[in-house]
Design an enzyme around this catalytic site. Sequence first.
Site, short mmCIF file in Angstrom:
data_model
loop_
_atom_site.label_atom_id
_atom_site.label_comp_id
_atom_site.label_asym_id
_atom_site.label_seq_id
_atom_site.Cartn_x
_atom_site.Cartn_y
_atom_site.Cartn_z
N CYS A 86 -4.99 -9.62 3.11
CA CYS A 86 -6.15 -8.81 3.52
C CYS A 86 -7.38 -9.60 3.96
O CYS A 86 -7.82 -9.47 5.10
CB CYS A 86 -6.52 -7.85 2.40
SG CYS A 86 -5.31 -6.55 2.22
N THR B 33 -5.29 -0.41 7.32
CA THR B 33 -6.61 -0.88 7.76
C THR B 33 -6.59 -0.99 9.28
O THR B 33 -5.83 -1.78 9.83
CB THR B 33 -6.91 -2.24 7.10
OG1 THR B 33 -6.84 -2.07 5.69
CG2 THR B 33 -8.28 -2.76 7.49
N ASP C 55 10.73 3.94 5.74
CA ASP C 55 10.49 2.59 6.27
C ASP C 55 11.58 2.29 7.30
O ASP C 55 12.70 2.81 7.18
CB ASP C 55 10.55 1.55 5.13
CG ASP C 55 9.86 0.25 5.51
OD1 ASP C 55 8.74 0.00 5.05
OD2 ASP C 55 10.46 -0.53 6.30
N ARG D 265 -5.93 -4.07 -5.28
CA ARG D 265 -5.64 -5.50 -5.35
C ARG D 265 -4.19 -5.68 -5.76
O ARG D 265 -3.73 -5.00 -6.68
CB ARG D 265 -6.49 -6.19 -6.45
CG ARG D 265 -7.96 -6.24 -6.19
CD ARG D 265 -8.70 -6.51 -7.48
NE ARG D 265 -8.46 -5.44 -8.46
CZ ARG D 265 -8.75 -5.50 -9.76
NH1 ARG D 265 -9.30 -6.59 -10.26
NH2 ARG D 265 -8.50 -4.49 -10.56
N PHE E 74 -8.30 0.32 -1.48
CA PHE E 74 -9.00 -0.88 -1.94
C PHE E 74 -8.23 -1.60 -3.03
O PHE E 74 -8.81 -2.33 -3.82
CB PHE E 74 -10.40 -0.50 -2.45
CG PHE E 74 -11.25 0.21 -1.41
CD1 PHE E 74 -11.82 -0.52 -0.37
CD2 PHE E 74 -11.43 1.57 -1.45
CE1 PHE E 74 -12.59 0.12 0.60
CE2 PHE E 74 -12.20 2.22 -0.49
CZ PHE E 74 -12.77 1.50 0.54
N LYS F 11 -7.07 -11.72 7.22
CA LYS F 11 -6.81 -10.85 8.38
C LYS F 11 -8.02 -9.95 8.68
O LYS F 11 -8.43 -9.83 9.84
CB LYS F 11 -5.59 -9.99 8.02
CG LYS F 11 -5.34 -8.79 8.87
CD LYS F 11 -4.07 -8.08 8.47
CE LYS F 11 -4.23 -7.10 7.32
NZ LYS F 11 -4.86 -5.83 7.63
N VAL G 191 0.83 -1.21 0.00
CA VAL G 191 0.00 0.00 0.00
C VAL G 191 0.87 1.26 0.00
O VAL G 191 0.66 2.17 -0.80
CB VAL G 191 -0.98 -0.02 1.21
CG1 VAL G 191 -1.72 1.31 1.31
CG2 VAL G 191 -1.97 -1.16 1.06
N ASN H 101 -14.13 -5.63 2.41
CA ASN H 101 -13.38 -6.88 2.35
C ASN H 101 -14.22 -8.06 2.85
O ASN H 101 -14.16 -9.16 2.30
CB ASN H 101 -12.07 -6.77 3.13
CG ASN H 101 -10.97 -6.13 2.29
OD1 ASN H 101 -11.16 -5.90 1.09
ND2 ASN H 101 -9.84 -5.85 2.89
C1 UDX Z 1 -8.17 -7.71 -1.73
C2 UDX Z 1 -9.27 -6.72 -2.15
O1 UDX Z 1 -9.74 -7.07 -3.46
C3 UDX Z 1 -8.76 -5.29 -2.12
O2 UDX Z 1 -9.81 -4.39 -2.40
C4 UDX Z 1 -8.20 -5.02 -0.72
O3 UDX Z 1 -7.67 -3.71 -0.66
C5 UDX Z 1 -7.13 -6.02 -0.36
O4 UDX Z 1 -7.66 -7.36 -0.45
P1 UDX Z 1 -6.09 -8.88 -2.92
O5 UDX Z 1 -5.86 -9.62 -1.63
O6 UDX Z 1 -4.92 -8.26 -3.59
O7 UDX Z 1 -7.14 -7.68 -2.70
O8 UDX Z 1 -6.70 -9.91 -3.94
P2 UDX Z 1 -8.07 -10.24 -4.66
O9 UDX Z 1 -7.85 -10.16 -6.11
O10 UDX Z 1 -9.21 -9.50 -4.10
O11 UDX Z 1 -8.22 -11.79 -4.26
C6 UDX Z 1 -8.22 -12.21 -2.91
C7 UDX Z 1 -8.31 -13.72 -2.82
O12 UDX Z 1 -9.59 -14.18 -3.23
C8 UDX Z 1 -7.31 -14.48 -3.70
O13 UDX Z 1 -6.84 -15.61 -2.98
C9 UDX Z 1 -8.13 -14.92 -4.90
O14 UDX Z 1 -7.61 -16.05 -5.54
C10 UDX Z 1 -9.46 -15.20 -4.22
N1 UDX Z 1 -10.62 -15.09 -5.11
C11 UDX Z 1 -10.96 -13.89 -5.67
C12 UDX Z 1 -11.41 -16.21 -5.35
O15 UDX Z 1 -11.11 -17.32 -4.86
N2 UDX Z 1 -12.52 -16.09 -6.14
C13 UDX Z 1 -12.89 -14.89 -6.69
O16 UDX Z 1 -13.92 -14.87 -7.38
C14 UDX Z 1 -12.07 -13.76 -6.44
#
Ligand code: UDX
Length: 444
Positions: free
Chosen positions: A260, A121, A30, A154, A152, A263, A11, A208
């Site tokens: 994310c 967060t 950092d 990803r 938010f 947690k 982030v 989330n």
């Molecule tokens: C997520 C949120 O999307 C983001 O808005 C927030 O700020 C941080 O957490 P991220 O962890 O980078 O982002 O990944 P994301 O693409 O959302 O996927 C999270 C997890 O869900 C992954 O393990 C992914 O494989 C899984 N997932 C996602 C599924 O199993 N099915 C889906 O349909 C979508």
Amino acid sequence: MRIGVFGCGYVGLVSGVCFAHMNHQVICADVSAEKIATLKTGGLPIWEQGLQELLEDVIDRGKISFTTDMAHTIQNSDILLIAVGTPSLPDGTANLSYVWSVVEAIAEYTDHHKLIVVKSTVPVGTSDAIKTYLDEYGLKDKIIDVVHNPEFLRQGNAVHDFLHPDRIVIGYEQDESRRIMNELYEEFPSPIQFCNRKSAELIKYAANGFLAMKISYINMLARLSDQLGADIEQVARGIGGDRRIGPSFLKAGIGYGGSCFPKDTKALISLARSVESELPLIEATVDINETQPRYLFHKLEEQMQHFEGKQIALLGLTYKALTDDIREAPSLEISKRLMEKGAHVKAYDPLIRDYPIPEVSLQPDVISCVTDSDAAIILTDWEEFKRLDIPDLVARMNNPLIVDGRNLFSPDQMRKWAEEIDLAYVSVGRPIIQSGLNSLTCSP
Ligand code: UDX
């Protein structure tokens, strides 16, 4: 504007580099001297699509600098952006020690007017507590406001998500901070929602939690589809076509991981408990997710009978594609279970060169990973796995069993191959496809 960013993780770095790209003057700080040394030479301590190019550009234009010096960062910035980690404590609550150590440094070194922006967060009420602490420290006149501005993004799409957010949420108290935040985000093409600090903090957890709930919902239905002989991909398409539901986050698989969702869902539950409230939907979401890797493992076990001395190939180790992050990745649980049962585990992931379980033998490519294996398990939805030549792959295996934890292949295509070659294909929420047999259903 002069922005000091604390924390060079996903982030903080993405925010710092993107604000510099938008022509703000940024200092990223950092505590890790190693991270800062890497960044100073134009390197990145994380892998993030598109970030390297932007970093090189903002360094060349003199828009960004990196330091471990907190006092320097605070005294040369007008906006102080807190983007340090808030990992889970063993009881599920968020560990705020990194946030507070930044706040203590701000208290110590603040010399002129500052706006504090919390991007980490944090549990509802934290930004209020930071403001109270700084006021009591004697900085009431110097700290314009403490704003909560959740992120938010990803991983893997972080630069795009930062520069083109669906919405920008800002929790604030003072009109002056609203004016500054409007100026900070002036060039962004997104609507800004202003609200109070507590609502902004809850919005992040609620977003989330809702996305995680969608994933657990579809995984719950995937288990039911297995029992009934339905196809979860068709079910997801059918329900996602309803605009009130929408198609995203309805991909069944091995469950969510990352830094994310696991947690934040647990922190949300703890937050509710702290005010004697309950969140049964989020509790069920966590429970379904924690049992999903076991569910897939059980499907594998039904095909294998035993694992003693077997070679198992894992395709993908990260928690999703387009990241080098293995935090809470399902591969961790799957590989441990396999080894407990006596299997030898080989693995290939395009971005992983170092894995915390040393017994997992890392391979340089898919072919060396699957050669002579008794089963191949797809754990990450990497593009290169979607293009795998399945007949070629199984020809190299000792036993032609593919367990697809991401439903990457179409059952029709697999059925055709199963007519031509010896193949067993097990996926999530869809009938098993096996040469010489009609589609089978699998009991959980
Ligand atoms: C997520 C949120 O999307 C983001 O808005 C927030 O700020 C941080 O957490 P991220 O962890 O980078 O982002 O990944 P994301 O693409 O959302 O996927 C999270 C997890 O869900 C992954 O393990 C992914 O494989 C899984 N997932 C996602 C599924 O199993 N099915 C889906 O349909 C979508």
